[in-house]
Design a protein around this motif. Structure first.
Motif, PDB file in Angstrom:
ATOM      1  N   GLY A 144      42.610  45.505  -6.866  1.00  0.00           N
ATOM      2  CA  GLY A 144      42.621  45.590  -5.413  1.00  0.00           C
ATOM      3  C   GLY A 144      42.639  44.250  -4.707  1.00  0.00           C
ATOM      4  N   ARG A 145      41.895  43.271  -5.224  1.00  0.00           N
ATOM      5  CA  ARG A 145      41.848  41.963  -4.574  1.00  0.00           C
ATOM      6  C   ARG A 145      43.217  41.290  -4.600  1.00  0.00           C
ATOM      7  NH1 ARG A 145      37.165  38.259  -6.538  1.00  0.00           N
ATOM      8  NH2 ARG A 145      36.038  39.891  -5.430  1.00  0.00           N
ATOM      9  N   ALA A 146      43.872  41.342  -5.774  1.00  0.00           N
ATOM     10  CA  ALA A 146      45.214  40.771  -5.884  1.00  0.00           C
ATOM     11  C   ALA A 146      46.191  41.537  -4.997  1.00  0.00           C
ATOM     12  CB  ALA A 146      45.684  40.804  -7.338  1.00  0.00           C
ATOM     13  N   GLY A 147      45.954  42.845  -4.862  1.00  0.00           N
ATOM     14  CA  GLY A 147      46.811  43.660  -4.007  1.00  0.00           C
ATOM     15  C   GLY A 147      46.722  43.258  -2.547  1.00  0.00           C
ATOM     16  N   VAL A 148      45.487  42.993  -2.087  1.00  0.00           N
ATOM     17  CA  VAL A 148      45.299  42.567  -0.697  1.00  0.00           C
ATOM     18  C   VAL A 148      46.007  41.234  -0.458  1.00  0.00           C
ATOM     19  CG1 VAL A 148      43.606  41.824   1.019  1.00  0.00           C
ATOM     20  CG2 VAL A 148      43.133  43.817  -0.422  1.00  0.00           C
ATOM     21  N   GLU A 149      45.844  40.291  -1.375  1.00  0.00           N
ATOM     22  CA  GLU A 149      46.484  38.977  -1.234  1.00  0.00           C
ATOM     23  C   GLU A 149      48.007  39.098  -1.240  1.00  0.00           C
ATOM     24  OE1 GLU A 149      44.851  36.793  -4.456  1.00  0.00           O
ATOM     25  OE2 GLU A 149      42.862  36.573  -3.540  1.00  0.00           O
ATOM     26  N   VAL A 157      37.635  44.636 -10.341  1.00  0.00           N
ATOM     27  CA  VAL A 157      37.528  43.574  -9.322  1.00  0.00           C
ATOM     28  C   VAL A 157      37.308  44.164  -7.933  1.00  0.00           C
ATOM     29  CG1 VAL A 157      38.538  41.493  -8.327  1.00  0.00           C
ATOM     30  CG2 VAL A 157      39.044  42.105 -10.720  1.00  0.00           C
ATOM     31  N   LEU A 158      38.278  44.932  -7.453  1.00  0.00           N
ATOM     32  CA  LEU A 158      38.175  45.582  -6.144  1.00  0.00           C
ATOM     33  C   LEU A 158      38.883  46.924  -6.259  1.00  0.00           C
ATOM     34  CD1 LEU A 158      37.113  44.832  -3.238  1.00  0.00           C
ATOM     35  CD2 LEU A 158      39.497  44.335  -2.661  1.00  0.00           C
ATOM     36  N   ASP A 159      38.166  48.016  -5.979  1.00  0.00           N
ATOM     37  CA  ASP A 159      38.794  49.325  -6.149  1.00  0.00           C
ATOM     38  C   ASP A 159      39.738  49.645  -4.989  1.00  0.00           C
ATOM     39  OD1 ASP A 159      37.319  50.417  -3.983  1.00  0.00           O
ATOM     40  OD2 ASP A 159      35.713  51.092  -5.289  1.00  0.00           O
ATOM     41  N   LEU A 162      54.796  47.910  -2.217  1.00  0.00           N
ATOM     42  CA  LEU A 162      53.914  47.143  -3.091  1.00  0.00           C
ATOM     43  C   LEU A 162      53.164  48.138  -3.975  1.00  0.00           C
ATOM     44  CD1 LEU A 162      52.308  44.614  -3.994  1.00  0.00           C
ATOM     45  CD2 LEU A 162      50.799  45.001  -2.011  1.00  0.00           C
ATOM     46  N   ILE A 163      53.152  47.892  -5.293  1.00  0.00           N
ATOM     47  CA  ILE A 163      52.457  48.757  -6.244  1.00  0.00           C
ATOM     48  C   ILE A 163      51.166  48.066  -6.684  1.00  0.00           C
ATOM     49  CG2 ILE A 163      52.584  49.964  -8.448  1.00  0.00           C
ATOM     50  CD1 ILE A 163      55.660  49.775  -8.228  1.00  0.00           C
ATOM     51  N   VAL A 164      50.034  48.752  -6.509  1.00  0.00           N
ATOM     52  CA  VAL A 164      48.742  48.197  -6.917  1.00  0.00           C
ATOM     53  C   VAL A 164      48.092  49.172  -7.893  1.00  0.00           C
ATOM     54  CG1 VAL A 164      46.532  47.269  -6.156  1.00  0.00           C
ATOM     55  CG2 VAL A 164      48.522  47.115  -4.644  1.00  0.00           C
ATOM     56  N   ASP A 165      48.088  48.813  -9.170  1.00  0.00           N
ATOM     57  CA  ASP A 165      47.547  49.686 -10.222  1.00  0.00           C
ATOM     58  C   ASP A 165      47.185  48.811 -11.421  1.00  0.00           C
ATOM     59  OD1 ASP A 165      47.567  51.578 -12.610  1.00  0.00           O
ATOM     60  OD2 ASP A 165      47.945  53.006 -10.989  1.00  0.00           O
ATOM     61  N   ASP A 166      46.063  49.117 -12.074  1.00  0.00           N
ATOM     62  CA  ASP A 166      45.619  48.259 -13.173  1.00  0.00           C
ATOM     63  C   ASP A 166      46.282  48.593 -14.506  1.00  0.00           C
ATOM     64  OD1 ASP A 166      44.256  50.690 -13.324  1.00  0.00           O
ATOM     65  OD2 ASP A 166      42.548  49.804 -14.362  1.00  0.00           O
ATOM     66  N   GLN A 167      47.136  49.615 -14.548  1.00  0.00           N
ATOM     67  CA  GLN A 167      47.807  49.988 -15.786  1.00  0.00           C
ATOM     68  C   GLN A 167      49.270  49.532 -15.765  1.00  0.00           C
ATOM     69  OE1 GLN A 167      46.416  54.272 -15.361  1.00  0.00           O
ATOM     70  NE2 GLN A 167      46.171  53.995 -17.567  1.00  0.00           N
ATOM     71  N   PRO A 168      49.627  48.571 -16.620  1.00  0.00           N
ATOM     72  CA  PRO A 168      50.996  48.037 -16.629  1.00  0.00           C
ATOM     73  C   PRO A 168      52.066  49.112 -16.829  1.00  0.00           C
ATOM     74  CG  PRO A 168      49.552  46.643 -17.925  1.00  0.00           C
ATOM     75  CD  PRO A 168      48.763  47.866 -17.585  1.00  0.00           C
ATOM     76  N   MET A 169      51.800  50.073 -17.697  1.00  0.00           N
ATOM     77  CA  MET A 169      52.795  51.113 -17.951  1.00  0.00           C
ATOM     78  C   MET A 169      53.050  51.970 -16.717  1.00  0.00           C
ATOM     79  SD  MET A 169      54.063  51.008 -21.050  1.00  0.00           S
ATOM     80  CE  MET A 169      54.554  52.670 -21.470  1.00  0.00           C
ATOM     81  N   ILE A 170      51.987  52.222 -15.969  1.00  0.00           N
ATOM     82  CA  ILE A 170      52.129  52.991 -14.734  1.00  0.00           C
ATOM     83  C   ILE A 170      52.982  52.216 -13.741  1.00  0.00           C
ATOM     84  CG2 ILE A 170      50.912  53.897 -12.716  1.00  0.00           C
ATOM     85  CD1 ILE A 170      50.508  55.637 -15.110  1.00  0.00           C
ATOM     86  N   ARG A 171      52.702  50.924 -13.599  1.00  0.00           N
ATOM     87  CA  ARG A 171      53.471  50.104 -12.662  1.00  0.00           C
ATOM     88  C   ARG A 171      54.946  50.066 -13.042  1.00  0.00           C
ATOM     89  NH1 ARG A 171      49.249  46.387 -13.516  1.00  0.00           N
ATOM     90  NH2 ARG A 171      50.702  44.836 -14.388  1.00  0.00           N
TER      91      ARG A 171
END
Length: 223
Positions: free
Chosen positions: A36-41, A59-61, A5-14
């Motif tokens: 982070g919150r979406a990542g946990v879910e 949102v959540l670091d 699972l990739i959790v990062d706020d930068q689309p290009m990085i993902r």
């Protein structure tokens, strides 16, 4: 197959990370999240083997998200391995994440081969310890804190030999190097390491390094 699972706020990085990971036949990306919150879910829905977690997100670091997936939001029977991603090689958030149970961290400008290697190492149950960066990070954080309690009773459960093994782990030594230093067989070293982690309730070698500094068993600048 390693499920990631990739959790990062930068689309290009993902996008870039996904492309690198899915170029390997043994890896698959089960989802992406932008905070982070979406990542946990998403972790709770997809149950990945490993989470690549950015440190600084809205949102959540990454620290709070790491604490969540390894603590209160953990799915029993499916503990994830967490590999932190950062653009900073000296970041207090990373130190706190290691304490929370993350298995290491990787700079975002690492080569693709380094990323693939890191994923294999962490997914395989090991800790990703960079002898230079990780140790410098820990020393940087610890040096800014109150003097460690060298009388801490947390190490009382260890034998003298196990305490020495912990000290060498904290210095960044591999099992092979520890065996050579103590003039014992490598298999014996592995047994000692396992007992140290079990007795102290540590997740992996990263947390052993952190504890070594926090208890004063190893001090900043000690080589």
């Amino acid at each position: 197959m390693i499920r990631i699972l990739i959790v990062d706020d930068q689309p290009m990085i993902r996008v870039g990370i996904r492309a690198i990971l899915e170029s390997d036949d043994d890896m698959t990306v089960v989802g992406e999240a932008a905070d982070g919150r979406a990542g946990v879910e998403l972790y709770r829905r997809t149950l990945p083997d490993l989470i690549l977690m950015d440190v600084r997100m809205p949102v959540l670091d990454g620290l709070a998200a790491t604490e969540a997936v390894l603590g209160p939001d953990r799915v029993e029977g499916h503990p994830p391995r967490v590999l932190m991603l950062t653009t900073f090689d000296l970041d207090d958030y990373i130190y706190a994440a290691l304490r929370a149970g993350a298995s290491g961290f990787l700079l975002k400008d690492s080569d693709p081969e380094e990323l693939l290697h890191a994923v294999r190492v962490v997914a395989g149950g090991e800790a990703l310890l960079s002898p230079s960066v990780t140790r410098r990070l820990i020393e940087n954080f610890v040096s800014a804190q109150p003097h460690p309690d060298t009388t801490s009773t947390v190490l009382n459960a260890l034998t003298d030999r196990e305490r020495e093994v912990l000290r060498l782990i904290a210095l960044g030594m591999t099992n092979t190097e520890i065996a050579a230093s103590l003039f014992i067989a490598e298999q014996t070293t592995k047994t000692h390491v396992s007992r140290v982690l079990q007795k102290l309730g540590l997740r992996d070698r990263v947390q052993a390094v952190v504890l070594g500094y926090e208890t004063g068993l190893v001090t900043v600048g000690h080589r």
